[in-house]
Design an enzyme around this catalytic site. Structure first.
Site, PDB file in Angstrom:
ATOM      1  N   GLY A   1      64.257  11.648  20.229  1.00  0.00           N
ATOM      2  CA  GLY A   1      65.687  11.666  20.528  1.00  0.00           C
ATOM      3  C   GLY A   1      66.264  13.053  20.372  1.00  0.00           C
ATOM      4  N   ASN A   2      67.589  13.128  20.282  1.00  0.00           N
ATOM      5  CA  ASN A   2      68.250  14.413  20.083  1.00  0.00           C
ATOM      6  C   ASN A   2      69.512  14.219  19.241  1.00  0.00           C
ATOM      7  OD1 ASN A   2      70.538  13.809  21.952  1.00  0.00           O
ATOM      8  ND2 ASN A   2      68.906  13.862  23.499  1.00  0.00           N
ATOM      9  N   ARG A   3      70.247  15.297  19.021  1.00  0.00           N
ATOM     10  CA  ARG A   3      71.356  15.285  18.069  1.00  0.00           C
ATOM     11  C   ARG A   3      72.713  14.957  18.705  1.00  0.00           C
ATOM     12  NH1 ARG A   3      69.286  17.793  13.488  1.00  0.00           N
ATOM     13  NH2 ARG A   3      67.469  19.123  13.866  1.00  0.00           N
TER      14      ARG A   3
ATOM     15  N   ALA B   1      73.166  14.035  26.673  1.00  0.00           N
ATOM     16  CA  ALA B   1      71.989  14.863  26.394  1.00  0.00           C
ATOM     17  C   ALA B   1      70.768  13.960  26.542  1.00  0.00           C
ATOM     18  CB  ALA B   1      72.070  15.455  24.992  1.00  0.00           C
TER      19      ALA B   1
END
Length: 400
Positions: free
Chosen positions: A204-206, A273
């Site tokens: 995943g990402n932030r 994102a």
């Protein structure tokens, strides 16, 4: 002009509501007033009656206007102004309480509500007040942030109510903004996508979804219909008659869901994102750590590029993408602008302090074909969202 209900609560700033009523009347608005019991310790209902020539709502049980006066006022209203908005009334509104004529009328009205808070700085900064304000923002209430100045207690602090002239200016801007994008449908992606490694782990990402939410709120405020395709977010999206929220997990799901709505959209704002890669194989069971194992290798394959895919298919749509970079910001963003068939790229350096994932502010640069990049100052994400919607509105206006 408009029918505006001015709701007055208890504060030293109550006297400023009298000036505001006069300013709004001079602008041509029709004004009616409701007062809390506390407000009547500072200004009497007779003052507002003399200005408006209308009975002032002060009691749930008064019958000089209609059998149910607080509902009659709520139905009459086109814009509700809470001036001043005390900490007590803010708390009631945030929690849906209705124990007097004003709070009951505000709970019943379908009109947009704008609040001008006024209180001591310590009350303003109290976590309970800030929590209540966040809830009101989620409820699509418009908060006119108080100023820093001399307070009634004799010292300088934040909590001084915005001056009547500025409140009237904000009302003008709000009316000018209304329905600018009526008839337009804006497709917005927000948050981050996740790609499963096994039933427990993922890539995943932030991304928090804050920027996407800001774009959604600005579009709704301008009268557009909004379709929000959201991945993993840390913010709450509002309930709104013009908003449809579709939740997804993976990049492939976001592409499929966004593509399904793209044809009927007038603009796509890709604030999400997305994961560029996904595991080639997803394990059916949790991958166990072996005693002799020091490394784990996962083979990744490229995900579809949502912005490039839909950008290549655009017809009448305006396509706006985001480029979150940590180095060579403009060079990388220029490449994305061309390769992804975008009309605009919103580039931000997420390595900068105060800009990027999870924070309330952003410093972005706007790129478009055959134009010099336009660098914006550090702004709140709400302000960035409003400016991005203004770009779309101006483009449609110029095309007429």
């Amino acid at each position: 002009m408009a029918r505006i209900a001015v709701y007055v609560s208890g504060s030293v700033a109550t006297f400023k509501a009298v000036s505001l009523v006069r300013i709004l009347q001079k602008q041509g608005h029709e004004i009616r007033v409701g007062m809390t019991p506390a407000s009547r310790h500072f200004v009497t209902p007779n003052t507002f009656y003399a200005l408006t020539h209308q009975p002032v709502l002060t009691d749930l049980w008064q019958t000089n206007q209609s059998p149910v006066p607080h509902i009659e006022l709520a139905d009459w209203t086109e814009l509700a102004l809470v001036v001043p908005a005390s900490a007590d009334l803010i708390a009631k509104m945030a929690n849906g309480l209705a124990d007097d004529a004003v709070s009951s009328s505000l709970l019943a009205t379908k009109a947009p509500v704008m609040l001008a808070p006024a209180m001591n700085s310590q009350m303003w900064l109290n976590p309970a007040t800030q929590r209540n304000l966040k809830q009101l923002v989620l409820d699509q209430r418009i908060i006119l942030t108080p100023e820093t100045g001399m307070l009634a207690e004799g010292y300088v602090g934040k909590g001084r109510m915005m001056e009547p002239e500025e409140i009237a200016s904000q009302v003008d801007k709000w009316f000018a903004n209304q329905n600018r994008l009526a008839g337009k449908t804006i497709l917005v992606t927000a948050g981050g996508t996740r790609e499963a490694i096994d039933p427990v782990r993922f890539i995943g990402n932030r991304s928090s979804g804050k920027m996407g939410l800001a774009v959604v709120q600005a579009a709704l405020a301008a009268g557009a219909k909004v379709i929000a395709v959201i991945g993993q977010v840390q913010v709450e999206f509002p309930n709104h008659p013009n908003l449809m929220v579709k939740k997804v997990t993976t990049t492939a799901e976001m592409l499929a869901t966004t593509a399904a709505s793209f044809e009927k959209a007038d603009a796509l704002v890709m604030a999400a994102a997305v994961a560029d890669f996904r595991p080639a194989v997803v394990a059916d069971q949790k991958i166990k750590k072996q005693i002799s194992q020091d490394e784990l290798t996962i083979s990744l394959v490229k995900n579809p590029d949502i912005l490039a895919t839909l950008g290549a298919k655009k017809n009448h749509q305006i396509v706006m993408g985001f480029a979150a970079e940590t180095n060579d910001l403009l060079q990388n963003a220029q490449v994305k602008l061309a390769k992804k068939h975008a009309d605009y790229i919103v580039a931000n350096d997420v390595s900068q302090v105060g800009s990027g994932f999870g924070v309330a502010t952003d410093q972005v640069t706007i790129l478009q074909p055959n134009r010099a990049p336009e660098k914006w100052p550090l702004l709140s994400k709400q302000e960035v969202g409003e400016r991005l919607i203004n770009i779309l509105a101006k483009r449609w206006q110029q095309s007429k």
